[in-house]
Write a protein that holds these residues in place. Structure first.
Motif, PDB file in Angstrom:
ATOM      1  N   MET A   1      44.812  54.964  47.477  1.00 38.39           N
ATOM      2  CA  MET A   1      44.268  53.710  47.986  1.00 38.39           C
ATOM      3  C   MET A   1      42.753  53.754  48.066  1.00 38.39           C
ATOM      4  SD  MET A   1      47.009  53.051  51.071  1.00 38.39           S
ATOM      5  CE  MET A   1      46.088  51.670  51.751  1.00 38.39           C
ATOM      6  N   ILE A   2      42.218  54.865  48.554  1.00 35.41           N
ATOM      7  CA  ILE A   2      40.767  55.001  48.695  1.00 35.41           C
ATOM      8  C   ILE A   2      40.080  54.992  47.333  1.00 35.41           C
ATOM      9  CG2 ILE A   2      38.937  56.594  49.413  1.00 35.41           C
ATOM     10  CD1 ILE A   2      40.841  57.438  51.714  1.00 35.41           C
ATOM     11  N   GLY A   3      40.663  55.697  46.362  1.00 39.10           N
ATOM     12  CA  GLY A   3      40.089  55.712  45.019  1.00 39.10           C
ATOM     13  C   GLY A   3      40.083  54.333  44.386  1.00 39.10           C
ATOM     14  N   SER A   4      41.173  53.585  44.539  1.00 39.46           N
ATOM     15  CA  SER A   4      41.243  52.231  43.991  1.00 39.46           C
ATOM     16  C   SER A   4      40.205  51.323  44.636  1.00 39.46           C
ATOM     17  CB  SER A   4      42.648  51.653  44.202  1.00 39.46           C
ATOM     18  OG  SER A   4      43.628  52.447  43.570  1.00 39.46           O
ATOM     19  N   ALA A   5      40.043  51.448  45.944  1.00 37.10           N
ATOM     20  CA  ALA A   5      39.065  50.629  46.653  1.00 37.10           C
ATOM     21  C   ALA A   5      37.646  50.933  46.188  1.00 37.10           C
ATOM     22  CB  ALA A   5      39.185  50.853  48.159  1.00 37.10           C
ATOM     23  N   ALA A   6      37.334  52.198  45.965  1.00 38.59           N
ATOM     24  CA  ALA A   6      35.992  52.585  45.528  1.00 38.59           C
ATOM     25  C   ALA A   6      35.665  51.987  44.161  1.00 38.59           C
ATOM     26  CB  ALA A   6      35.878  54.109  45.474  1.00 38.59           C
ATOM     27  N   ILE A   7      36.629  52.038  43.240  1.00 39.39           N
ATOM     28  CA  ILE A   7      36.402  51.483  41.898  1.00 39.39           C
ATOM     29  C   ILE A   7      36.207  49.972  41.973  1.00 39.39           C
ATOM     30  CG2 ILE A   7      37.473  51.111  39.642  1.00 39.39           C
ATOM     31  CD1 ILE A   7      38.902  53.811  40.053  1.00 39.39           C
ATOM     32  N   SER A   8      37.040  49.295  42.755  1.00 37.16           N
ATOM     33  CA  SER A   8      36.906  47.844  42.902  1.00 37.16           C
ATOM     34  C   SER A   8      35.567  47.465  43.524  1.00 37.16           C
ATOM     35  CB  SER A   8      38.049  47.287  43.759  1.00 37.16           C
ATOM     36  OG  SER A   8      39.268  47.338  43.069  1.00 37.16           O
ATOM     37  N   LEU A   9      35.125  48.239  44.506  1.00 36.09           N
ATOM     38  CA  LEU A   9      33.869  47.943  45.192  1.00 36.09           C
ATOM     39  C   LEU A   9      32.684  48.013  44.227  1.00 36.09           C
ATOM     40  CD1 LEU A   9      32.411  47.380  47.855  1.00 36.09           C
ATOM     41  CD2 LEU A   9      32.300  49.849  48.230  1.00 36.09           C
ATOM     42  N   ILE A  10      32.653  49.022  43.381  1.00 39.50           N
ATOM     43  CA  ILE A  10      31.563  49.173  42.419  1.00 39.50           C
ATOM     44  C   ILE A  10      31.491  47.963  41.495  1.00 39.50           C
ATOM     45  CG2 ILE A  10      30.749  50.527  40.439  1.00 39.50           C
ATOM     46  CD1 ILE A  10      31.918  53.005  41.883  1.00 39.50           C
ATOM     47  N   CYS A  11      32.647  47.541  40.976  1.00 41.24           N
ATOM     48  CA  CYS A  11      32.663  46.409  40.047  1.00 41.24           C
ATOM     49  C   CYS A  11      32.284  45.108  40.738  1.00 41.24           C
ATOM     50  CB  CYS A  11      34.042  46.288  39.402  1.00 41.24           C
ATOM     51  SG  CYS A  11      34.416  47.624  38.251  1.00 41.24           S
ATOM     52  N   LEU A  12      32.713  44.923  41.980  1.00 39.74           N
ATOM     53  CA  LEU A  12      32.361  43.714  42.705  1.00 39.74           C
ATOM     54  C   LEU A  12      30.854  43.622  42.920  1.00 39.74           C
ATOM     55  CD1 LEU A  12      33.360  41.202  44.278  1.00 39.74           C
ATOM     56  CD2 LEU A  12      33.328  42.637  46.325  1.00 39.74           C
ATOM     57  N   ILE A  13      30.231  44.729  43.260  1.00 42.40           N
ATOM     58  CA  ILE A  13      28.784  44.740  43.506  1.00 42.40           C
ATOM     59  C   ILE A  13      28.016  44.320  42.255  1.00 42.40           C
ATOM     60  CG2 ILE A  13      26.833  46.287  43.971  1.00 42.40           C
ATOM     61  CD1 ILE A  13      28.699  47.794  45.907  1.00 42.40           C
ATOM     62  N   LEU A  14      28.556  44.632  41.072  1.00 43.99           N
ATOM     63  CA  LEU A  14      27.885  44.310  39.812  1.00 43.99           C
ATOM     64  C   LEU A  14      27.981  42.833  39.429  1.00 43.99           C
ATOM     65  CD1 LEU A  14      28.930  47.411  37.671  1.00 43.99           C
ATOM     66  CD2 LEU A  14      26.707  46.968  38.738  1.00 43.99           C
ATOM     67  N   LEU A  15      28.810  42.065  40.136  1.00 44.93           N
ATOM     68  CA  LEU A  15      28.956  40.637  39.858  1.00 44.93           C
ATOM     69  C   LEU A  15      28.038  39.818  40.765  1.00 44.93           C
ATOM     70  CD1 LEU A  15      32.838  40.518  39.514  1.00 44.93           C
ATOM     71  CD2 LEU A  15      31.218  39.957  37.692  1.00 44.93           C
ATOM     72  N   ALA A  16      27.641  38.650  40.273  1.00 42.46           N
ATOM     73  CA  ALA A  16      26.743  37.779  41.035  1.00 42.46           C
ATOM     74  C   ALA A  16      27.506  36.995  42.094  1.00 42.46           C
ATOM     75  CB  ALA A  16      26.045  36.810  40.087  1.00 42.46           C
ATOM     76  N   GLU A  17      26.820  36.628  43.170  1.00 47.01           N
ATOM     77  CA  GLU A  17      27.394  35.740  44.184  1.00 47.01           C
ATOM     78  C   GLU A  17      27.576  34.351  43.567  1.00 47.01           C
ATOM     79  OE1 GLU A  17      29.315  34.696  46.564  1.00 47.01           O
ATOM     80  OE2 GLU A  17      28.357  36.062  47.980  1.00 47.01           O
ATOM     81  N   THR A  18      28.608  33.626  44.030  1.00 44.03           N
ATOM     82  CA  THR A  18      28.947  32.350  43.390  1.00 44.03           C
ATOM     83  C   THR A  18      29.075  31.175  44.348  1.00 44.03           C
ATOM     84  OG1 THR A  18      31.320  32.805  43.609  1.00 44.03           O
ATOM     85  CG2 THR A  18      30.250  33.567  41.585  1.00 44.03           C
ATOM     86  N   PHE A  19      29.081  31.405  45.658  1.00 45.68           N
ATOM     87  CA  PHE A  19      29.546  30.359  46.562  1.00 45.68           C
ATOM     88  C   PHE A  19      28.611  29.171  46.668  1.00 45.68           C
ATOM     89  CE2 PHE A  19      26.626  32.158  49.485  1.00 45.68           C
ATOM     90  CZ  PHE A  19      26.561  31.422  50.662  1.00 45.68           C
ATOM     91  N   ARG A  20      27.372  29.258  46.194  1.00 40.75           N
ATOM     92  CA  ARG A  20      26.457  28.122  46.230  1.00 40.75           C
ATOM     93  C   ARG A  20      26.390  27.375  44.902  1.00 40.75           C
ATOM     94  NH1 ARG A  20      26.126  26.897  51.427  1.00 40.75           N
ATOM     95  NH2 ARG A  20      25.082  28.451  52.701  1.00 40.75           N
ATOM     96  N   SER A  21      27.137  27.813  43.898  1.00 39.89           N
ATOM     97  CA  SER A  21      27.063  27.183  42.578  1.00 39.89           C
ATOM     98  C   SER A  21      27.944  25.935  42.525  1.00 39.89           C
ATOM     99  CB  SER A  21      27.508  28.169  41.489  1.00 39.89           C
ATOM    100  OG  SER A  21      28.850  28.566  41.702  1.00 39.89           O
ATOM    101  N   ALA A  22      27.516  24.951  41.720  1.00 46.67           N
ATOM    102  CA  ALA A  22      28.325  23.755  41.512  1.00 46.67           C
ATOM    103  C   ALA A  22      29.470  24.090  40.567  1.00 46.67           C
ATOM    104  CB  ALA A  22      27.469  22.634  40.930  1.00 46.67           C
ATOM    105  N   ILE A  23      30.631  23.496  40.817  1.00 46.40           N
ATOM    106  CA  ILE A  23      31.812  23.835  40.031  1.00 46.40           C
ATOM    107  C   ILE A  23      31.661  23.377  38.582  1.00 46.40           C
ATOM    108  CG2 ILE A  23      33.172  21.727  40.379  1.00 46.40           C
ATOM    109  CD1 ILE A  23      34.472  25.353  40.647  1.00 46.40           C
TER     110      ILE A  23
END
Length: 446
Positions: free
Chosen positions: A405-427
């Protein structure tokens, strides 16, 4: 804003409820299979093997649907981006309902021999194809109807379909589990599958009344559909597909440990009553139904990434405590362990649907969103039951699963950090074009 658009905005709650109900039906069908895999399928369809090996084979059949889900995501995504979201949702729901009902009628190994597990696998693949098209379309029906400041909240309604479907599945199995074992294995296991037909009829009735999303209507009116959406996705959005899929992986790992591995671990390894473990799953899913929209709404206020990051970190933090609590074999402490992981999962899972949808432009959003999410299923959900069962067999300790579980979470966290925030963008914005413009502006300013 046109009168038609105003009416669509006012009906967003109805759309969200309709999408939620249909998705809950689909997840009910999926998790009925998962629960049956843990409780009965090893004996009914793989009886010539050692019980643990039989369970692994049953979970392997369970996992096969995740490969089919990627194919279904590509197929339904193509036509969903070309023809619209609504029609694909209706087709996927009918496919899922027919496959689930057929499983309830399927003869077992004792009657058909080797053809029984083969047919079970085929029907499981049909379920996977259907779910591959269902989830993305349901998310888009809500997110593309919702106002910008409410997208995270309404997108999370679709996500609650997972705990609702699981709660329904386990509620039915909780009743079925009261039967003597011989009745459970002879006919009781069929009841949850056959009961699905009633839920499917309700879902179809509700979905027939939905309108197409404003975002897709805008693309359709301008003849803006791309010819082959999947090609366009991988040409312009391959990074979002890959990173988004891996970033979502830990949600599949966490949830499958809650509803599949944890059930088997509690009953087979710890010797807890089957009904007690089903009750633990039921209560934790009820908590998830309340928690997921809360974290979806929070993502509308502070952003998708901070909430999701908090959920991923929490999943890793509670991995060992969950198994320590389960190993006590005390019902209240086992439930506490489940609730800790469910809270972490809800923070991760609540905003992730809207986050993934916002990564893609409208013309290819169905394809991009669906393929990315189903990729996460292959990486996380599909492998988790088999990997965790194998780890337990090799080590005999739940701690090995906690490290997974910890290993899976670490890999997911790295990839999420590499993506841009989206919540202020128009659909209606094209994220790829926006990113290209930002890059060009940065180069010019330098």
């Amino acid at each position: 804003m046109t009168q038609h658009s105003t009416e669509q905005q006012r009906s967003v709650r109805k759309v969200a409820v309709a999408s939620l109900i249909g998705t809950a039906v689909e997840w009910y069908d999926l998790f009925v299979f998962a629960t049956a895999s843990a409780i009965a399928f090893n004996a009914l369809f793989f009886p010539t093997f050692d019980p643990l090996v039989g369970t692994l084979l049953a979970f392997g059949t369970f996992a096969s649907a995740y490969i089919a889900r990627v194919i279904g995501a590509a197929f339904f995504g193509h036509f969903g981006d070309r023809m619209g979201r609504k029609s694909m949702l209706l087709i996927s729901l009918i496919m899922m309902g027919l496959a689930t009902f057929a499983i309830g009628l399927l003869p077992t190994y004792a009657t058909l021999g080797v053809w029984a597990p083969v047919l079970l696998l085929v029907l499981r693949v049909v379920q996977g194809l259907a779910l591959g098209g269902e989830w993305g379309g349901a998310v888009l029906m809500t997110v593309e109807h919702a106002a910008e400041e409410k997208r995270g909240f309404f997108g999370s309604w679709v996500q609650t379909g997972v705990p609702i479907g699981t709660l329904l599945a386990n509620s039915v199995f909780l009743l079925v589990a009261l039967l003597p074992n011989e009745h459970l294995l002879s006919w009781g296991w069929r009841v949850p599958f056959l009961a699905s037909s009633l839920l499917v009829l309700v879902g179809l009735f509700i979905r027939l009344r939905l309108l197409e999303t404003p975002a897709f209507e805008k693309v359709k009116q301008t003849s803006g559909q791309v010819r082959v959406p999947l090609v366009e996705v991988f040409r312009r959005y391959w990074r979002q597909v890959v990173l988004g899929g891996v970033a979502t992986m830990s949600t599949g790992v966490a949830f499958n440990i809650l509803v599949a591995f944890g059930l088997t671990y509690g009953t087979n390894t710890l010797g807890l009553e089957r009904s007690a473990m089903l009750a633990v799953v039921l209560v934790s899913c009820a908590a998830g139904i309340a928690l997921i929209p809360m974290f979806g709404a929070l993502s509308d206020r502070i952003g998708r990434k901070p909430v999701i990051i908090g959920g991923i970190v929490a999943e890793a933090a509670v991995a060992f405590p969950m198994f320590w609590l389960m190993d006590t074999k005390v019902f209240g402490l086992v439930l506490l362990g489940y609730l800790l992981l469910m809270t972490a999962f809800a923070a991760n899972y609540g905003p992730i649907a809207t986050f993934l949808a916002e990564l893609f432009g409208t013309q290819v959003r169905y394809s991009g969103l669906s393929v990315s999410y189903m990729l996460s299923g292959v990486l996380g959900s599909a492998a988790t039951p088999a990997v965790t069962t194998a780890l337990l067999k090799a080590t005999g300790h739940g701690s090995s699963v906690a490290w997974f579980m910890i290993g899976s979470a670490a890999i997911s966290l790295i990839c999420l950090i590499l993506l841009a925030e989206t919540f202020r963008s128009a659909i209606d914005e094209d994220p790829a074009s926006t990113a290209d413009a930002d890059t060009a502006n940065a180069v010019t300013s330098n």
